[in-house]
Design a protein around this motif. Structure first.
Motif, PDB file in Angstrom:
ATOM      1  N   CYS A 100    -113.370  13.336  30.833  1.00  0.00           N
ATOM      2  CA  CYS A 100    -113.254  13.390  29.369  1.00  0.00           C
ATOM      3  C   CYS A 100    -112.362  14.545  28.923  1.00  0.00           C
TER       4      CYS A 100
ATOM      5  N   ARG B 283    -113.967  11.697  20.369  1.00  0.00           N
ATOM      6  CA  ARG B 283    -115.194  11.472  21.123  1.00  0.00           C
ATOM      7  C   ARG B 283    -114.883  10.773  22.436  1.00  0.00           C
ATOM      8  N   CYS B 284    -115.562  11.196  23.491  1.00  0.00           N
ATOM      9  CA  CYS B 284    -115.437  10.551  24.792  1.00  0.00           C
ATOM     10  C   CYS B 284    -116.848  10.395  25.352  1.00  0.00           C
TER      11      CYS B 284
ATOM     12  N   GLY C 267    -114.343  15.567  15.635  1.00  0.00           N
ATOM     13  CA  GLY C 267    -113.678  15.604  16.922  1.00  0.00           C
ATOM     14  C   GLY C 267    -113.437  14.244  17.537  1.00  0.00           C
TER      15      GLY C 267
ATOM     16  N   VAL D 151    -116.978  20.205  14.927  1.00  0.00           N
ATOM     17  CA  VAL D 151    -116.477  19.559  16.138  1.00  0.00           C
ATOM     18  C   VAL D 151    -117.099  18.173  16.303  1.00  0.00           C
ATOM     19  N   VAL D 152    -118.406  18.073  16.103  1.00  0.00           N
ATOM     20  CA  VAL D 152    -119.085  16.788  16.301  1.00  0.00           C
ATOM     21  C   VAL D 152    -118.654  15.770  15.248  1.00  0.00           C
ATOM     22  N   ARG D 153    -118.496  16.198  14.025  1.00  0.00           N
ATOM     23  CA  ARG D 153    -118.132  15.261  12.954  1.00  0.00           C
ATOM     24  C   ARG D 153    -116.652  14.907  12.951  1.00  0.00           C
TER      25      ARG D 153
ATOM     26  N   ARG E 206    -108.895  14.279  26.626  1.00  0.00           N
ATOM     27  CA  ARG E 206    -108.891  14.795  25.263  1.00  0.00           C
ATOM     28  C   ARG E 206    -108.343  16.222  25.102  1.00  0.00           C
TER      29      ARG E 206
ATOM     30  N   THR F 180    -118.703  13.870  24.927  1.00  0.00           N
ATOM     31  CA  THR F 180    -117.860  15.045  24.746  1.00  0.00           C
ATOM     32  C   THR F 180    -117.052  14.888  23.458  1.00  0.00           C
ATOM     33  N   TYR F 181    -117.082  15.920  22.630  1.00  0.00           N
ATOM     34  CA  TYR F 181    -116.322  15.956  21.380  1.00  0.00           C
ATOM     35  C   TYR F 181    -115.290  17.066  21.490  1.00  0.00           C
TER      36      TYR F 181
ATOM     37  N   ARG G  38    -122.622  16.966  24.518  1.00  0.00           N
ATOM     38  CA  ARG G  38    -124.005  16.584  24.248  1.00  0.00           C
ATOM     39  C   ARG G  38    -124.548  15.859  25.462  1.00  0.00           C
TER      40      ARG G  38
END
Length: 112
Positions: free
Chosen positions: A105, A23-24, A21, A17-19, A109, A31-32, A85
């Motif tokens: 966010c 991003r906001c 997604g 998700v982090v890599r 998204r 937020t991802y 995060r």
């Protein structure tokens, strides 16, 4: 509180998700969001590092984020994976600030 089916529990899922997604970024959170396309309820994960504060402060921030996500759950698209995060400034923010940031966010998204 978020049910077990609404939580991301595996490290590989967090990483995906982090890599990969969308991003906001906001003042206190990042937020991802990834849409998996599956027919299941949205899942959430939270990253609150030691930079945010002591264990008491980190758990307080995490509880506030979980409450915000539980409120936003009905408005979200099925199959979404969301990781929030917390930034160090989240320790000094109140619930309404976190709620406004995260819901903004999520609407951008992951809204259905």
């Amino acid at each position: 509180m978020l049910a077990r089916g609404n939580r991301i529990t595996r490290g590989a899922d967090y990483k995906a998700v982090v890599r990969g997604g969308a991003r906001c970024a906001a003042a206190h959170t990042v937020t991802y969001v990834v849409s998996t396309g599956t027919n299941r309820s949205p899942r959430f994960g939270f990253i609150v590092s030691k930079q945010v504060g002591s264990a008491v402060v980190r758990n307080s921030v995490r509880r506030r984020l979980k409450a915000v996500c539980a409120q936003a759950l009905p408005e979200l698209r099925d199959g979404s994976d969301i990781v929030i995060r917390a930034l160090p400034s989240a320790a000094g923010s109140d619930f309404s600030q976190l709620r406004d940031e995260v819901t903004r966010c999520l609407r951008r998204r992951a809204a259905s």
